[in-house]
Design an enzyme around this catalytic site. Structure first.
Site, PDB file in Angstrom:
ATOM      1  N   ASP A  66       0.807  -1.261  -0.209  1.00 18.09           N
ATOM      2  CA  ASP A  66      -0.241  -0.001  -0.057  1.00 18.09           C
ATOM      3  C   ASP A  66       0.783   1.289  -0.045  1.00 18.09           C
ATOM      4  O   ASP A  66       1.749   1.501   0.886  1.00 18.09           O
ATOM      5  CB  ASP A  66      -0.831   0.008   1.296  1.00 18.09           C
ATOM      6  CG  ASP A  66      -1.783   1.161   1.395  1.00 18.09           C
ATOM      7  OD1 ASP A  66      -2.569   1.364   0.089  1.00 18.09           O
ATOM      8  OD2 ASP A  66      -2.138   1.717   2.220  1.00 18.09           O
ATOM      9  N   THR A  99      -2.894   5.754  -4.345  1.00 15.00           N
ATOM     10  CA  THR A  99      -2.024   6.489  -3.635  1.00 15.00           C
ATOM     11  C   THR A  99      -0.747   6.463  -4.517  1.00 15.00           C
ATOM     12  O   THR A  99       0.077   7.144  -4.792  1.00 15.00           O
ATOM     13  CB  THR A  99      -1.813   6.147  -2.127  1.00 15.00           C
ATOM     14  OG1 THR A  99      -1.723   4.621  -2.017  1.00 15.00           O
ATOM     15  CG2 THR A  99      -2.940   6.640  -1.322  1.00 15.00           C
ATOM     16  N   THR A 100      -0.448   5.098  -4.739  1.00 12.69           N
ATOM     17  CA  THR A 100       0.825   4.779  -5.722  1.00 12.69           C
ATOM     18  C   THR A 100       0.767   5.554  -6.902  1.00 12.69           C
ATOM     19  O   THR A 100       1.766   6.346  -7.194  1.00 12.69           O
ATOM     20  CB  THR A 100       1.156   3.447  -5.999  1.00 12.69           C
ATOM     21  OG1 THR A 100       0.720   2.598  -4.517  1.00 12.69           O
ATOM     22  CG2 THR A 100       2.426   2.974  -6.058  1.00 12.69           C
ATOM     23  N   ASP A 394      -9.049   0.193   1.303  1.00 12.33           N
ATOM     24  CA  ASP A 394      -9.120   0.817  -0.037  1.00 12.33           C
ATOM     25  C   ASP A 394     -10.524   0.164  -0.987  1.00 12.33           C
ATOM     26  O   ASP A 394     -11.105   1.145  -1.434  1.00 12.33           O
ATOM     27  CB  ASP A 394      -7.964   0.053  -0.891  1.00 12.33           C
ATOM     28  CG  ASP A 394      -6.558   0.911  -0.290  1.00 12.33           C
ATOM     29  OD1 ASP A 394      -6.764   1.490   0.698  1.00 12.33           O
ATOM     30  OD2 ASP A 394      -5.581   0.807  -1.116  1.00 12.33           O
TER      31      ASP A 394
HETATM   32  P1  ADP Z   1      -2.685   2.413  -6.171  1.00 13.66           P
HETATM   33  O1  ADP Z   1      -1.952   2.706  -4.832  1.00 13.66           O
HETATM   34  O2  ADP Z   1      -2.274   3.471  -7.171  1.00 13.66           O
HETATM   35  O3  ADP Z   1      -4.094   2.046  -6.228  1.00 13.66           O
HETATM   36  P2  ADP Z   1      -2.233  -0.188  -6.956  1.00 13.66           P
HETATM   37  O4  ADP Z   1      -0.994  -1.192  -6.660  1.00 13.66           O
HETATM   38  O5  ADP Z   1      -3.535  -0.630  -6.330  1.00 13.66           O
HETATM   39  O6  ADP Z   1      -1.503   1.215  -6.829  1.00 13.66           O
HETATM   40  O7  ADP Z   1      -2.235  -0.475  -8.596  1.00 13.66           O
HETATM   41  C1  ADP Z   1      -3.428   0.072  -9.382  1.00 13.66           C
HETATM   42  C2  ADP Z   1      -3.299  -0.045 -10.756  1.00 13.66           C
HETATM   43  O8  ADP Z   1      -3.412  -1.276 -11.006  1.00 13.66           O
HETATM   44  C3  ADP Z   1      -4.272   0.715 -11.592  1.00 13.66           C
HETATM   45  O9  ADP Z   1      -4.016   1.520 -12.513  1.00 13.66           O
HETATM   46  C4  ADP Z   1      -5.104  -0.490 -11.934  1.00 13.66           C
HETATM   47  O10 ADP Z   1      -5.878  -0.145 -13.218  1.00 13.66           O
HETATM   48  C5  ADP Z   1      -4.252  -1.462 -12.120  1.00 13.66           C
HETATM   49  N1  ADP Z   1      -4.837  -3.045 -12.496  1.00 13.66           N
HETATM   50  C6  ADP Z   1      -5.453  -3.533 -11.495  1.00 13.66           C
HETATM   51  N2  ADP Z   1      -5.930  -4.800 -11.979  1.00 13.66           N
HETATM   52  C7  ADP Z   1      -5.307  -4.935 -13.119  1.00 13.66           C
HETATM   53  C8  ADP Z   1      -5.039  -5.961 -14.043  1.00 13.66           C
HETATM   54  N3  ADP Z   1      -5.652  -7.121 -13.877  1.00 13.66           N
HETATM   55  N4  ADP Z   1      -4.272  -5.644 -15.051  1.00 13.66           N
HETATM   56  C9  ADP Z   1      -3.763  -4.415 -15.502  1.00 13.66           C
HETATM   57  N5  ADP Z   1      -3.753  -3.510 -14.347  1.00 13.66           N
HETATM   58  C10 ADP Z   1      -4.447  -3.641 -13.324  1.00 13.66           C
HETATM   59 MG    MG Z   2      -4.914   0.431  -5.152  1.00 11.43          MG
END
Ligand code: ADP
Ligand code: MG
Length: 557
Positions: A66, A99-100, A394
């Site tokens: 996270d 957040t990332t 989240d």
């Molecule tokens: P954040 O802290 O920004 O939410 P995450 O590690 O949760 O970071 O990653 C979010 C990103 O991962 C988003 O851009 C989302 O669209 C992408 N994502 C989630 N599932 C998939 C998937 N199956 N394939 C590609 N991207 C994905």
């Molecule tokens: Mg996320």
């Protein structure tokens, strides 16, 4: 100030130990620091992102994916870096997820800004261009976003699952996704204009170690992780009349300094009698309200416990403040802070059931004035449930945002590439150097699919080329599905995110980048270089772009 003073030597106003970095040096210094923060979370983005293990100075271990948690737990003591961490915090507060993404985009904006600065473009033109691009990008997100039926349970579950993917919660995402959607729906009410209003305060999360995450449950009411104060107390109360109190049921302390001088055994006896009377009085006050269950936030004296047990009252002591607050909603009760004024109308009504195996009380409310559900999260160990909880909070936020807002976008970089494409054509209409900044903004958004590909072990350049081609071709939902490794309609593939979180991420990233770019003068009361360590990026003399507290984390970046 006299005329003579003003015309003399430049006035020295800084202390001897203070340090000052100006203009391009200041900008470079800040940009390096901000980028270092962004770099540090980059590898966690997306479903294939890796986790980090953070060890605090006390030796506590946190294993997480996270973004905001990582940044908060990292012992960062660089002022610029802290500004970037605030981006993550704002994003967490406003959207709960992304957040990332926000931090990574902020870092990329600054990286691209640095190139523009090198071409002698004035920071104020970059700031203005970024601002224009961000406004336009938000409009584009709104235009691209799809309006969905907020009752569409399957879709809501996809939103929950997308948010959980790559987190500890992922392995059980079907079970947990359903729990999350059910929980949000349980606390959704219709607002005055027929809109959905979600109150997440009415969802409590209780964690339990020992069983599998897939055995997590959603309960009506509250789950309180406490034992009865006394073994002779009832453990189940069917028709519960519950008193919530945040005053101790103990003898009121005499003045700490006052010493007691007792001359005879009689005096001692009378003193003890007095104390006993005091406790009896308090218990009687509880009995008088008609309560048969008491949750007390403070202590309950042994003797009072005994009297309460004799009265057949179930009492719990040292309940958490947050539990009391939640019980108040569940039972429709009031929290009493002075037993002298406790009365029947303060009580809440419902039932209390003991779960011996989990050592929990289940408290359910009865009547109209009750709200609240509890997500009982299970996991094998503390680290597992902690990370599960972060993923779940989240997901709750994004499902709540979707239920109240109804706008979603395709993930996996689809939205970013589409917005970037549109921003490039918008840039054509922008005059002057701001145009370059708008273009730089568009490039920065494409960082997201690039990292998603990179973290999945795919070629980021090939992926971006394919994505751009698909979008040129009119495929607005084309994103990278990291599981198939293909560029495809990610919305169809179930990678769905709330538009609100994306809009917020764009704003927070832009604000942070602009905040950093506006600074052209750093005046530090102490030695700036003590915050240094990592010189990568060629920060200017005397002001290394390193980050004090992150020195030991070099391997992560
Ligand atoms: P954040 O802290 O920004 O939410 P995450 O590690 O949760 O970071 O990653 C979010 C990103 O991962 C988003 O851009 C989302 O669209 C992408 N994502 C989630 N599932 C998939 C998937 N199956 N394939 C590609 N991207 C994905
Ligand atoms: Mg996320």
């Amino acid at each position: 100030m006299s005329q003579r003073q003003r015309m003399g030597q430049p006035m020295i106003i800084l202390g001897e130990d203070s340090q000052r970095v100006k203009d391009r040096d200041a900008q470079s210094y800040n940009i390096q620091a901000a980028r270092a923060v962004a770099e540090s979370v980059r590898s966690t983005l997306g479903p294939k992102g890796m986790d980090k293990m953070l060890v605090s100075s006390m030796g506590d271990v946190t294993v997480t994916n996270d973004g905001v948690t990582i940044l908060q737990e990292m012992d960062i003591d660089n002022p610029t870096a802290e500004m970037i961490i605030e981006v993550a915090e704002t994003q967490e507060d406003e959207a709960g997820d992304g957040t990332t993404t926000a931090v990574a985009v902020a870092g990329e904006l600054l990286k691209n800004a640095e190139d523009l600065l090198e071409q002698d473009i004035h920071p104020s033109a970059i700031i203005k261009g970024f601002h224009m691009a961000s406004e336009q990008a938000r409009e584009e997100v709104d235009d691209i976003a799809e309006r969905v039926d907020t009752d569409d349970e399957a879709l809501l579950r996809k939103v929950a699952e997308t948010s959980m993917t790559g987190k500890g919660a992922e392995l059980n995402k079907e079970v947990l996704g359903k729990l999350i959607v059910d929980a949000v729906r349980a606390v959704t009410v219709e607002g005055p204009d027929g809109e959905n209003v979600v109150d997440l305060d009415f969802i409590n999360i209780e964690t339990q170690t020992g069983r599998a995450a897939g055995e997590s449950e959603l309960l009506e009411g509250a789950a309180i992780d406490k034992d009865p104060a006394h073994p002779d107390m009832p453990s189940d109360v069917e028709d519960a009349k519950v008193l919530l109190v945040n005053e101790p049921v103990e003898i009121e302390e005499t003045d700490a300094d006052a010493s007691l001088s007792l001359d005879s055994p009689d005096q001692l006896q009378s003193f003890l009698d007095q104390e006993e009377e005091q406790l009896k009085k308090k218990v009687q006050q509880i009995v008088d309200t008609g309560a048969n269950v008491v949750f007390c936030q403070k202590g309950i004296d042994d003797l009072a416990q005994h009297y309460l047990a004799k009265e057949g009252i179930l009492a719990v002591r040292r309940a958490k403040k947050s539990d009391l607050k939640f019980l108040k909603e569940v039972l429709g009760a009031r929290v009493v802070s002075d037993l002298d004024s406790a009365k029947e109308s303060d009580l809440g009504h419902g039932s209390v059931t003991r779960d011996e195996a989990d050592e929990l009380f289940y408290v359910e409310g009865a009547g109209d004035d009750t709200h609240g559900v509890t997500l009982l999260l299970r996991g094998s160990t503390d680290h597992v449930v902690d990370e599960l909880e972060r993923g779940i909070t989240d997901a709750l936020d994004v499902v709540a945002a979707t239920v109240s807002d109804g706008r979603v976008v395709a993930g996996g970089g689809a939205i970013e590439v589409e917005v970037a494409r549109r921003l490039r054509s918008y840039a054509d209409s922008v005059e002057g150097r701001e145009q370059l900044a708008v273009e730089a903004f568009a490039d920065s958004l494409e960082l997201i699919p690039r990292i998603l590909a990179e973290n999945a072990g795919l070629d980021s350049i090939d992926t971006l080329v394919d994505l751009r081609a698909a979008h040129e071709d009119g495929q607005k939902r084309a994103g990278l599905n990291v599981f198939s490794g293909e560029v495809e309609d990610t919305f169809e593939a179930g990678v769905v995110e709330p538009a609100h979180a994306k809009e917020q991420a764009l704003s927070s990233a832009t604000e942070a980048a602009n905040l950093v770019l506006k600074i052209d003068d750093i005046i530090a009361a102490g030695d700036l270089s003590t915050a240094g360590g990592d010189d990568e990026g060629g920060a200017p003399g005397g002001a290394p772009g390193g980050m004090g507290g992150m020195g030991g984390m070099g391997g992560m970046m």
